[in-house]
Design a protein around this motif. Structure first.
Motif, PDB file in Angstrom:
ATOM      1  N   LYS A  13       0.750  -1.353   0.198  1.00  0.00           N
ATOM      2  CA  LYS A  13       0.015   0.091   0.050  1.00  0.00           C
ATOM      3  C   LYS A  13       0.699   1.241   0.007  1.00  0.00           C
ATOM      4  O   LYS A  13       0.472   2.083  -0.682  1.00  0.00           O
TER       5      LYS A  13
ATOM      6  N   ILE B 119       1.768   2.946  -3.259  1.00  0.00           N
ATOM      7  CA  ILE B 119       0.516   3.410  -4.197  1.00  0.00           C
ATOM      8  C   ILE B 119       0.574   4.704  -4.586  1.00  0.00           C
ATOM      9  O   ILE B 119       0.557   4.966  -5.853  1.00  0.00           O
TER      10      ILE B 119
ATOM     11  N   ILE C 118       0.330   5.967  -8.511  1.00  0.00           N
ATOM     12  CA  ILE C 118      -0.643   6.832  -8.998  1.00  0.00           C
ATOM     13  C   ILE C 118       0.131   8.173  -9.585  1.00  0.00           C
ATOM     14  O   ILE C 118      -0.098   8.430 -10.751  1.00  0.00           O
TER      15      ILE C 118
ATOM     16  N   LEU D  41      -3.885   2.736 -14.860  1.00  0.00           N
ATOM     17  CA  LEU D  41      -4.385   2.110 -13.668  1.00  0.00           C
ATOM     18  C   LEU D  41      -5.354   0.969 -14.208  1.00  0.00           C
ATOM     19  O   LEU D  41      -6.513   1.297 -14.444  1.00  0.00           O
TER      20      LEU D  41
ATOM     21  N   MET E 258      -6.231   1.636  -3.238  1.00  0.00           N
ATOM     22  CA  MET E 258      -6.136   2.255  -4.420  1.00  0.00           C
ATOM     23  C   MET E 258      -7.339   2.923  -5.094  1.00  0.00           C
ATOM     24  O   MET E 258      -7.290   4.223  -5.577  1.00  0.00           O
TER      25      MET E 258
END
Ligand code: SDX
Length: 439
Positions: free
Chosen positions: A291, A294, A298, A310, A353
């Motif tokens: 996590k 992430i 992004i 994505l 996400m």
């Protein structure tokens, strides 16, 4: 202007060529639901111009009664029934009947349809030999595409697409045999013996049986998994004129046999921008790893030069939540809980996400939401389905939609061969130059 004239005016679009007095009035067609459609069929004849719509973002390719999508409202209807109700109350075989025939079946019709599909699940024994020609590490989609196309070699006496009875038998054969071929593609890839279909099991139970059973021991059906599989099949069954369905329709418009048309649909579905996205989502989550990574991912997605997408997000039609993704997410939680999986790092990452993306302007401005592929892979992985089988499963389900759309095309008296035009940007006319005179 009188109300009738106003109605008439509203019911058409006038196109005028600037700088000329040439114009034409195009009728506006309206369906049961959805936006009106300008009928441009006479545009080229009247004004000598084509329309230009690469990717067909604003083009209706056909009239259909099968599936309706409202992308802004996040609505998906199969023959008018909301996907949420069908996912909860129906099952895949009943949905297959609905998509093919247009109405929910009576008890007798459903029993007959179920029996017909069940009785076509076996494949010609010679078909087994096709698998031996593949490497064991061949992608199952490559095997599925090749072997489904080869089915035509076994039914040359039943390929008259203008005979309703032969169309019906081809529909049963495809809906019934694709799961068998799909499961055998998996068994071949892991070096296990093929499991023959069992007529005492439901469609989803039989598919899971052929995927997971081995001759060495009795197989116990897990009702949680078969119910989840059935719902996943329902969610993937049809979706209007998507890329693979349009491929099936284009192939069908030439009069190609139904096995070749469905093989073409399988090939189109394989792409990561389409049905291959479910496999790509799992690869993406694995590459991100945790996590904590992430936000960096992004950031990469928002950098155009990275060409990173994505996966499982965005959709040509849905500019709101894909209703299938919402149902899939709920099913994800149910299946994991029922399987006693307390925590799923993959699901945690996917939900984090989703949370980050849905609060980020980049995704909000572009109306990018999770689509059907974002959560499906997580459920399938929890059910023990290997990643390279995800798109195969999508193809098993979508075969019902493809066959229904193909049937509608063939039965449409107005259908003609699909043949788009182009804007030509190449060289103007020029004369051939002998090789010794070329610079
Ligand atoms: C399926 O058509 C169907 O119905 C398909 C399907 C079915 O049931 O048959 O619903 C199944 O195929 C679902 C989609 C699965 N594919 C993916 O999840 C792959 C990731 N998604 C994208 O590749 C993309 O969203 C598509 C292909 C799904 C849609 O592409 P579009 O409609 O051509 O949208 P676009 O590329 O024009 O995107 C608009 C903008 C662009 O940015 P700008 O140029 O405006 O700056 O949004 C961006 C795109 O770069 N964008 C994304 C993105 N999807 C679009 N940016 C990052 N990640 C994404 N996933």
């Amino acid at each position: 202007m009188s109300s009738t004239a106003k109605e008439a005016a509203k019911a058409s679009v006038t196109v005028t060529l600037d700088g000329t007095n040439r114009s034409t009035t195009l009728p506006l067609l309206t369906g049961t639901l959805g936006p009106a459609v300008a009928d441009i069929r006479k545009l080229y004849g009247d004004l000598g111009v084509f329309t230009f719509d690469p990717g067909y973002g604003a083009t209706a390719s056909c009239e259909s009664k099968i599936t309706y999508i409202d992308g802004d409202a996040g609505i998906l209807l199969y023959r008018g029934y909301p996907i949420e109700q069908l996912a909860e109350k129906s099952d895949f075989i009943e949905v297959a009947y609905l998509l093919l025939e247009g109405e929910l079946p009576t008890g007798t019709q459903l029993a007959d349809f179920r029996k017909n599909v069940t009785n076509h699940t076996m494949v010609h024994e010679q078909l087994r030999r096709f698998f031996d020609g593949f490497r064991r590490d061949a992608h199952p989609m490559a095997i599925l595409c090749g072997v489904v196309g080869a089915l035509a070699a076994f039914y040359h006496d039943n390929l008259d697409i203008n005979d309703p009875r032969q169309r019906e038998i081809a529909a049963f054969r495809l809906i019934a045999k694709v799961p068998t071929i799909a499961a055998w593609a998996y068994k071949y890839s892991i070096g296990q013996p093929f499991m023959y279909p069992r007529n005492d099991l439901s469609y989803a139970e039989n598919f899971l049986y052929m995927l997971n059973a081995v001759p060495a021991e009795p197989y116990v059906n897990n009702p949680i998994l078969s119910r989840a599989m059935d719902r996943i099949l329902v969610l993937h069954a049809d979706h209007e004129q998507n890329a693979s369905t349009s491929t099936v329709r284009l192939a069908g418009s030439t009069g190609a046999n139904p096995f070749a048309c469905i093989a073409a649909g399988i090939a189109a579905l394989w792409g990561p921008a389409h049905g291959g996205a479910n496999e790509a989502v799992l690869k993406m989550l694995a590459e991100i790893g945790t996590k904590e990574n992430i936000p960096q991912f992004i950031k990469e997605v928002k950098d155009k030069n990275s060409h990173t997408k994505l996966m499982g997000f965005g959709h040509r039609v849905y500019k709101n939540f894909d209703p299938r993704a919402t149902i899939m997410k709920d099913t994800c939680h149910e299946v994991l809980a029922e399987l006693g999986i307390k925590d799923s790092p993959l699901l945690d990452m996917a939900m984090e996400m989703e949370r980050i993306a849905l609060t980020d302007d980049y995704f909000i401005q572009r109306k990018l939401y999770p689509n059907v592929d974002f959560y499906s892979g997580i459920i399938l992985k929890a059910m023990g389905i290997p990643t390279h089988m995800f798109t195969v499963l999508f193809a098993v389900a979508r075969t019902v939609g493809w066959v229904s759309q193909w049937k509608e095309l063939i039965e449409d008296p107005a259908q003609r061969i699909g043949r788009p035009r182009q804007i030509y940007r190449g060289a103007g006319t020029r004369d051939y130059v002998a090789v010794d005179r070329r610079s």
